[in-house]
Design an enzyme around this catalytic site. Structure first.
Site, PDB file in Angstrom:
ATOM      1  N   GLU A 435       0.838  -1.189   0.000  1.00 11.02           N
ATOM      2  CA  GLU A 435       0.000   0.000   0.000  1.00 11.02           C
ATOM      3  C   GLU A 435       0.881   1.251   0.000  1.00 11.02           C
ATOM      4  O   GLU A 435       1.770   1.397   0.836  1.00 11.02           O
ATOM      5  CB  GLU A 435      -0.870  -0.043   1.267  1.00 11.02           C
ATOM      6  CG  GLU A 435      -1.523   1.250   1.612  1.00 11.02           C
ATOM      7  CD  GLU A 435      -1.837   1.347   3.114  1.00 11.02           C
ATOM      8  OE1 GLU A 435      -1.515   0.409   3.878  1.00 11.02           O
ATOM      9  OE2 GLU A 435      -2.383   2.378   3.496  1.00 11.02           O
ATOM     10  N   ASP A 508      -0.193  -0.893   6.129  1.00  8.41           N
ATOM     11  CA  ASP A 508       0.130  -0.282   7.415  1.00  8.41           C
ATOM     12  C   ASP A 508      -0.617  -0.958   8.552  1.00  8.41           C
ATOM     13  O   ASP A 508      -1.688  -1.517   8.357  1.00  8.41           O
ATOM     14  CB  ASP A 508      -0.263   1.205   7.399  1.00  8.41           C
ATOM     15  CG  ASP A 508       0.716   2.019   6.573  1.00  8.41           C
ATOM     16  OD1 ASP A 508       1.818   1.507   6.308  1.00  8.41           O
ATOM     17  OD2 ASP A 508       0.370   3.161   6.203  1.00  8.41           O
ATOM     18  N   ASP A 510      -2.309   0.314  10.723  1.00  5.06           N
ATOM     19  CA  ASP A 510      -3.353   1.178  11.283  1.00  5.06           C
ATOM     20  C   ASP A 510      -4.705   0.828  10.668  1.00  5.06           C
ATOM     21  O   ASP A 510      -4.823  -0.118   9.886  1.00  5.06           O
ATOM     22  CB  ASP A 510      -3.008   2.660  11.053  1.00  5.06           C
ATOM     23  CG  ASP A 510      -2.924   2.992   9.563  1.00  5.06           C
ATOM     24  OD1 ASP A 510      -3.202   2.090   8.733  1.00  5.06           O
ATOM     25  OD2 ASP A 510      -2.590   4.132   9.228  1.00  5.06           O
ATOM     26  N   ASP A 512      -6.523   2.302   8.461  1.00  2.34           N
ATOM     27  CA  ASP A 512      -6.548   2.404   7.011  1.00  2.34           C
ATOM     28  C   ASP A 512      -5.963   1.168   6.349  1.00  2.34           C
ATOM     29  O   ASP A 512      -6.520   0.635   5.392  1.00  2.34           O
ATOM     30  CB  ASP A 512      -5.685   3.608   6.607  1.00  2.34           C
ATOM     31  CG  ASP A 512      -6.488   4.580   5.804  1.00  2.34           C
ATOM     32  OD1 ASP A 512      -7.724   4.609   6.012  1.00  2.34           O
ATOM     33  OD2 ASP A 512      -5.886   5.289   4.987  1.00  2.34           O
TER      34      ASP A 512
END
Ligand code: 0RA
Length: 644
Positions: A435, A508, A510, A512
């Site tokens: 990503e 990631d 997180d 997202d």
């Protein structure tokens, strides 16, 4: 528990009608200890959880035999397990030829012949049904308490050997079996039980056995789930469809018994594009399908076509709706129960009893025809939907064709963004789908270019559940990915063209990142299922923290690891960096922590959690707004790139 007695006179008087004489004794447990994987599939986490399912399956046999209404499962603080049921209790009478109580034989010998000798239902599919003795063989200790014949009995074993012989411990009016065990840490690489893995299967079992109460308690955390569904598989289907717009309020349900076979089917259409059929035989998820599924598919296709013709919705000169047209937006659970199931196929999850096909066909024919005659509005909505599906399929075919033609035109041209590896043997090759461009850059520099390829994709990819395949393939990120992987997609997928045997999703750590991972997984799960099925899809696990205390420094992948590090080095001078994104790591760090095969922690994506996965995908990306909003409010503080 009452006082122990060494004599067990009542066990000898046990009623003859009970199964002590039916147990066929074959061999001891040495074979199991020597080659555990042969009996439970693996000695990893999967095999570990399988031990619990093995015991529970025995309790479920008691449910099928009638009588057992409650199954209580507990994970203890020391990661031992207790399974308690109120079935008939394992027989305890001494079996003459062996001079041992049946209970001891059940626990210390393998019964290849099956414990019922042909009577009653038995579960013997796939890895299940190997017998509780296998659990005993692989446990550091196992204790069993049986309530039967007005008495309570107890035995205890260590590594499969009897350490406390059968003893009466008290009297009771109840019946049932309680098995507690601690899996051997010398055999299992992994000895920690996961609540979610257990709860998923237990919930499924509760759905499949109407009215059965199952609880799961985690004494390590205090968490408890209770399952009981008086609606059985009707509620299962409602659960699967819960975030979708349904075409008819109540699932269509039928239940028939023919000879010794029970067929139970629940069906409900939604306005989505996906087919979601789960089939079971004796409570085992028949992932490879089989005769019951074939019978169901054939019958539903036939009936919908005949209804469409009868109502003039399909003209004489128009060709029949295909099976796929008819199953678009169909959610269904098919559950058959039969005395001697034959399981075939690679993973022994394909039902083979030929007579079942016809039984299912006639049940569906009869049930659906009646329902449709009585509910013309529903049949009209369903047929309209199938007709639209048929038209859309034609459009999708053209889109796939276009992707293929384009590929051919551009020769074997690979996407410009792909940094390919030099190795040409696909079994040795890996691709990291990364990503973001900056993380992609680090990955390109950090990788071993000999066998690792990098494909950076931009965060925002299409919501694949909301769109049909033609639109999905119009999305550049997806098309690039499909081209790089090489196999094509959907019905055209050709596994022989797979360019990388390990496909890593690297996003990631997180919210997202989690969303993008979910989107990609949705896509793989829906349109490149076989890649998931054959174990080609992985999730890269970058570390969450870098912790440093003077000379001692370490990358940490879980919160628990951080806690452990803290406890080890103390709080003084402790410096903890939390990685929010891959971009915070330089190429060398990314290699050291996430990409180096010698060190990295990876997670293989499995199909096992199909039900749960579908649920998650639907919550996140289905059509209903509320659950999605709720999810995002609950988990997301900083969703930026999600197209939902
Ligand atoms: C052998 C024979 C019978 C039942 C069982 C074993 C049995 C095993 C387990 C394991 C957990 N719960 C269990 N409940 C029963 C047949 C019993 C009969 O015919 O009475």
């Amino acid at each position: 528990m009452g006082e122990m007695e060494t004599m067990v006179p009542d066990a000898l008087n046990e009623a003859r009608s009970y199964g002590a004489e039916d147990i066929q004794v074959l061999e001891g447990l040495e074979a199991v200890k020597k080659r555990p994987a042969m009996y439970i599939g693996s000695t990893g986490s999967r095999g570990l959880h399988h031990l619990v399912f093995e015991v529970v399956d025995n309790s479920i046999d008691e449910v099928l035999a009638g009588g057992c209404r409650n199954i209580l499962v507990a994970i203890r603080k020391d990661n031992s397990i207790t399974v308690e049921d109120d079935g008939r209790g394992i027989p305890v009478a001494v079996k003459e030829e062996y001079g041992k109580p049946a209970l001891e034989l059940v626990m210390t010998t393998l019964h290849a012949g099956g414990k019922f000798g042909g009577k009653g239902y038995k579960v013997s599919g796939g890895l299940h049904g190997v017998g509780v003795s296998v659990v005993n063989a692989l446990s550091q200790w196992l204790s069993v308490d049986v309530k039967r014949n007005g008495q309570m009995y107890h035995m205890r074993f260590e590594n499969g050997d009897t350490v406390e012989p059968l003893a009466v411990t008290g009297s009771t009016e109840k019946t049932g079996t309680t098995v507690s065990f601690l899996p051997s840490s010398e055999i299992f690489e992994e000895t920690e039980f996961h609540f979610d893995i257990l709860s998923q299967r237990l919930r499924e079992l509760a759905f499949l056995n109407k009215g059965l109460f199952i609880s799961l308690t985690d004494e390590r955390t205090g968490k408890e789930h209770k399952y009981q569904y008086d609606g059985g598989i009707v509620q299962f289907v409602e659960h699967l469809n819960q975030n979708k717009n349904v075409l008819h309020e109540k699932p269509i349900y039928f239940l028939r018994m023919k000879n010794d076979t029970t067929v139970e089917i629940a069906v409900q259409y939604n306005d989505g594009y996906l087919e979601n059929i789960f089939s079971f035989a004796n409570n085992i998820n028949t992932q490879e399908g089989g005769v019951h599924l074939t019978g169901f598919k054939g019958a539903i296709t036939r009936i919908i076509n005949s209804q469409a013709r009868k109502r003039g919705l399909l003209k004489e000169n128009e060709s029949n709706l295909s099976g796929e047209d008819v199953r678009e937006g169909l959610t269904s659970v098919i559950s058959v129960k039969l005395p001697e199931p034959q399981f075939e196929g690679q993973t022994k999850t394909k039902l083979g009893n030929t007579e079942v096909k016809g039984i299912v066909e006639s049940v569906v024919d009869e049930g659906l025809s009646t329902f449709f005659e009585e509910n013309p509005a529903v049949v009209k909505a369903v047929i309209e939907k199938c007709l639209t599906a048929s038209r859309a399929r034609e459009a999708a075919r053209k889109a796939r064709e276009m992707v293929r033609r384009k590929g051919a035109l551009e020769g074997s041209a690979l996407p410009g963004k792909l940094a390919d590896c030099s190795e040409r043997d696909p079994t040795k090759c890996e691709i990291y789908i990364v990503e973001g461009d900056s993380a992609g850059g680090s990955a390109k520099q950090g990788r071993d270019r000999h066998f690792q390829a990098i494909l950076p994709i931009r965060g925002k990819i299409l919501n694949v559940e909301k769109a049909r395949l033609d639109k999905i393939l119009g999305n550049e990120e997806i098309r690039t990915m499909v081209t790089a992987i090489g196999t094509g997609v959907g019905e055209d997928l050709d596994l022989r063209k797979l360019r990388y045997h390990r496909i890593f999703i690297m996003s990631d750590a997180d919210v997202d990142g989690a969303h993008i991972r979910t989107l990609l997984l949705t896509f793989f799960y829906r349109y490149m299922t076989i890649l998931v099925d054959k174990g080609h899809i992985y999730i890269a696990q970058p570390p969450l923290y870098h912790a440093k205390n003077g000379k001692k420094e370490q990358y940490l992948y879980k919160d628990e690891e951080l806690d452990a590090f803290r406890a080890q080095v103390g709080e003084d001078n402790l410096n903890v960096q939390r990685y929010k994104g891959l971009g915070e790591m330089d190429p060398q760090q990314l290699w050291d922590t996430t990409m180096n095969p010698e060190i990295r922690v990876v997670r293989k994506v499995t199909l096992e959690d199909a039900v749960e996965a579908d649920q998650m995908f639907t919550v996140l990306m289905g059509d209903k707004v509320e659950p999605r909003k709720l999810f995002i409010q609950t988990y997301a503080r900083e969703v930026k790139n999600l197209d939902i």
